[in-house]
Design a protein around this motif. Structure first.
Motif, PDB file in Angstrom:
ATOM      1  N   SER A  21       0.830  -1.209   0.000  1.00 23.36           N
ATOM      2  CA  SER A  21       0.000   0.000   0.000  1.00 23.36           C
ATOM      3  C   SER A  21       0.867   1.263   0.000  1.00 23.36           C
ATOM      4  O   SER A  21       0.615   2.205  -0.755  1.00 23.36           O
ATOM      5  N   ALA A  22       1.901   1.272   0.840  1.00 23.36           N
ATOM      6  CA  ALA A  22       2.790   2.442   0.914  1.00 23.36           C
ATOM      7  C   ALA A  22       3.546   2.639  -0.402  1.00 23.36           C
ATOM      8  O   ALA A  22       3.734   3.780  -0.852  1.00 23.36           O
ATOM      9  N   ALA A  23       3.961   1.546  -1.025  1.00 24.18           N
ATOM     10  CA  ALA A  23       4.671   1.657  -2.304  1.00 24.18           C
ATOM     11  C   ALA A  23       3.758   2.237  -3.381  1.00 24.18           C
ATOM     12  O   ALA A  23       4.168   3.119  -4.149  1.00 24.18           O
ATOM     13  N   LEU A  24       2.509   1.772  -3.440  1.00 22.70           N
ATOM     14  CA  LEU A  24       1.575   2.325  -4.429  1.00 22.70           C
ATOM     15  C   LEU A  24       1.304   3.796  -4.161  1.00 22.70           C
ATOM     16  O   LEU A  24       1.185   4.589  -5.102  1.00 22.70           O
ATOM     17  N   GLU A  25       1.225   4.161  -2.902  1.00 23.50           N
ATOM     18  CA  GLU A  25       1.031   5.570  -2.529  1.00 23.50           C
ATOM     19  C   GLU A  25       2.201   6.417  -3.041  1.00 23.50           C
ATOM     20  O   GLU A  25       1.999   7.490  -3.613  1.00 23.50           O
ATOM     21  N   ARG A  26       3.439   5.937  -2.838  1.00 28.15           N
ATOM     22  CA  ARG A  26       4.627   6.667  -3.308  1.00 28.15           C
ATOM     23  C   ARG A  26       4.652   6.732  -4.832  1.00 28.15           C
ATOM     24  O   ARG A  26       4.899   7.783  -5.414  1.00 28.15           O
ATOM     25  N   GLY A  85       1.917   8.999  -6.152  1.00 24.42           N
ATOM     26  CA  GLY A  85       1.837  10.341  -5.582  1.00 24.42           C
ATOM     27  C   GLY A  85       0.515  10.558  -4.857  1.00 24.42           C
ATOM     28  O   GLY A  85       0.068  11.690  -4.705  1.00 24.42           O
ATOM     29  N   GLY A  86      -0.109   9.470  -4.423  1.00 28.28           N
ATOM     30  CA  GLY A  86      -1.382   9.569  -3.710  1.00 28.28           C
ATOM     31  C   GLY A  86      -2.578   9.803  -4.620  1.00 28.28           C
ATOM     32  O   GLY A  86      -3.672  10.066  -4.139  1.00 28.28           O
ATOM     33  N   LYS A  87      -2.381   9.674  -5.919  1.00 29.56           N
ATOM     34  CA  LYS A  87      -3.466   9.912  -6.881  1.00 29.56           C
ATOM     35  C   LYS A  87      -4.074   8.584  -7.318  1.00 29.56           C
ATOM     36  O   LYS A  87      -3.408   7.777  -7.966  1.00 29.56           O
ATOM     37  N   VAL A  88      -5.335   8.359  -6.993  1.00 22.34           N
ATOM     38  CA  VAL A  88      -5.983   7.093  -7.344  1.00 22.34           C
ATOM     39  C   VAL A  88      -6.234   6.967  -8.845  1.00 22.34           C
ATOM     40  O   VAL A  88      -6.524   5.875  -9.324  1.00 22.34           O
ATOM     41  N   ASP A  89      -6.092   8.050  -9.603  1.00 19.64           N
ATOM     42  CA  ASP A  89      -6.271   7.972 -11.053  1.00 19.64           C
ATOM     43  C   ASP A  89      -4.926   7.870 -11.793  1.00 19.64           C
ATOM     44  O   ASP A  89      -4.878   7.953 -13.009  1.00 19.64           O
ATOM     45  N   PHE A  90      -3.838   7.631 -11.044  1.00 16.25           N
ATOM     46  CA  PHE A  90      -2.524   7.457 -11.656  1.00 16.25           C
ATOM     47  C   PHE A  90      -2.472   6.074 -12.310  1.00 16.25           C
ATOM     48  O   PHE A  90      -2.862   5.085 -11.703  1.00 16.25           O
ATOM     49  N   PRO A  91      -1.991   5.974 -13.564  1.00 16.83           N
ATOM     50  CA  PRO A  91      -1.977   4.678 -14.251  1.00 16.83           C
ATOM     51  C   PRO A  91      -0.875   3.736 -13.746  1.00 16.83           C
ATOM     52  O   PRO A  91       0.299   4.097 -13.712  1.00 16.83           O
ATOM     53  N   LEU A  92      -1.292   2.536 -13.345  1.00 19.01           N
ATOM     54  CA  LEU A  92      -0.404   1.496 -12.833  1.00 19.01           C
ATOM     55  C   LEU A  92      -0.642   0.231 -13.647  1.00 19.01           C
ATOM     56  O   LEU A  92      -1.792  -0.152 -13.858  1.00 19.01           O
ATOM     57  N   VAL A  93       0.425  -0.429 -14.087  1.00 16.34           N
ATOM     58  CA  VAL A  93       0.312  -1.657 -14.873  1.00 16.34           C
ATOM     59  C   VAL A  93       1.108  -2.755 -14.162  1.00 16.34           C
ATOM     60  O   VAL A  93       2.315  -2.616 -13.967  1.00 16.34           O
ATOM     61  N   PHE A  94       0.422  -3.836 -13.791  1.00 15.15           N
ATOM     62  CA  PHE A  94       1.033  -4.937 -13.056  1.00 15.15           C
ATOM     63  C   PHE A  94       1.366  -6.093 -13.989  1.00 15.15           C
ATOM     64  O   PHE A  94       0.578  -6.430 -14.869  1.00 15.15           O
ATOM     65  N   TRP A 119      -8.354  -1.330  -3.606  1.00 15.45           N
ATOM     66  CA  TRP A 119      -7.912  -0.204  -2.781  1.00 15.45           C
ATOM     67  C   TRP A 119      -8.300   1.140  -3.388  1.00 15.45           C
ATOM     68  O   TRP A 119      -7.925   2.180  -2.879  1.00 15.45           O
ATOM     69  N   GLY A 120      -9.026   1.124  -4.490  1.00 17.06           N
ATOM     70  CA  GLY A 120      -9.558   2.357  -5.051  1.00 17.06           C
ATOM     71  C   GLY A 120      -8.804   2.942  -6.225  1.00 17.06           C
ATOM     72  O   GLY A 120      -9.199   3.987  -6.741  1.00 17.06           O
ATOM     73  N   TYR A 121      -7.749   2.296  -6.686  1.00 15.37           N
ATOM     74  CA  TYR A 121      -7.046   2.812  -7.864  1.00 15.37           C
ATOM     75  C   TYR A 121      -7.922   2.578  -9.085  1.00 15.37           C
ATOM     76  O   TYR A 121      -8.477   1.500  -9.272  1.00 15.37           O
ATOM     77  N   ARG A 122      -8.064   3.629  -9.888  1.00 16.37           N
ATOM     78  CA  ARG A 122      -9.033   3.594 -10.981  1.00 16.37           C
ATOM     79  C   ARG A 122      -8.442   3.322 -12.360  1.00 16.37           C
ATOM     80  O   ARG A 122      -9.183   3.042 -13.295  1.00 16.37           O
ATOM     81  N   ARG A 123      -7.128   3.423 -12.481  1.00 12.77           N
ATOM     82  CA  ARG A 123      -6.487   3.196 -13.793  1.00 12.77           C
ATOM     83  C   ARG A 123      -5.450   2.091 -13.656  1.00 12.77           C
ATOM     84  O   ARG A 123      -4.253   2.324 -13.750  1.00 12.77           O
TER      85      ARG A 123
END
Length: 177
Positions: free
Chosen positions: A112-117, A120-129, A148-152
């Motif tokens: 959770s802390a890594a995703l936050e970093r 930048g605390g933006k739930v609309d930031f694009p993340l690809v796993f 956890w609420g991430y939208r992208r």
């Protein structure tokens, strides 16, 4: 960032490694982690290598969740053990061990802390796993991010093998602290 949204919208759902015969589970998937995966992940965009490359070029952060190899327990003192090198997609972040079915409180907090970093605390930031082909680790990690609420959130089931085959070489990885 607008272009990254387009990459997510254009991502291919017919990704190598995905199996339409495998239903998407309600919860997380455990052992065996290396087994056929579904072709969907509710709340996430399924991507092939080209879509993952476009998303990364447009600002998405690619996150490798392959577990880190550890020194085997019980090796006699003085036994030589060399940690194998882990190669990943250039520019990707390596968060080992966050794709298991169940995470310890410590690993969940670290993830959770890594995703936050990263976001930048933006739930609309694009993340690809991603991970390896037919690896549930990336599916589980992406599912957690969605919950956890991430939208992208993107899921790239072909992982490093598909990347190396279509987009180019891999690079040595260092785990994110």
């Amino acid at each position: 960032m607008r272009a990254a949204a387009l990459a997510f919208a254009l991502a291919s759902a017919g990704t190598a490694g995905a199996d339409p015969a495998v239903p998407e589970p309600q919860g997380y998937h455990g052992e065996p982690y290396l087994s056929p995966v579904p072709d969907t992940l509710s709340g996430a965009t399924v991507m092939d290598a080209a879509a993952a490359a476009r998303a990364q070029a447009e600002g998405a952060v690619l996150i490798d969740v392959l577990p880190q190899v550890r020194r085997p327990e019980g090796l006699p003192a003085g036994t030589l053990f060399r940690m194998p090198r882990h190669d990943t997609i250039p520019g990707a972040v390596w968060l080992p061990g966050v794709g298991y079915e169940a995470l310890s409180a410590q690993d969940s907090a670290r993830f959770s802390a890594a995703l936050e970093r990263i976001s930048g605390g933006k739930v609309d930031f694009p993340l690809v796993f991603f991970c390896k082909p037919d690896c549930w680790m990336s599916w589980n990690a992406a599912k957690r991010a969605v919950e956890w609420g991430y939208r992208r959130v993107g899921w790239f089931p072909g992982g490093t093998d598909a990347w190396a085959a279509t987009e180019g070489s891999l690079t040595p990885a260092t785990p994110l602290d």
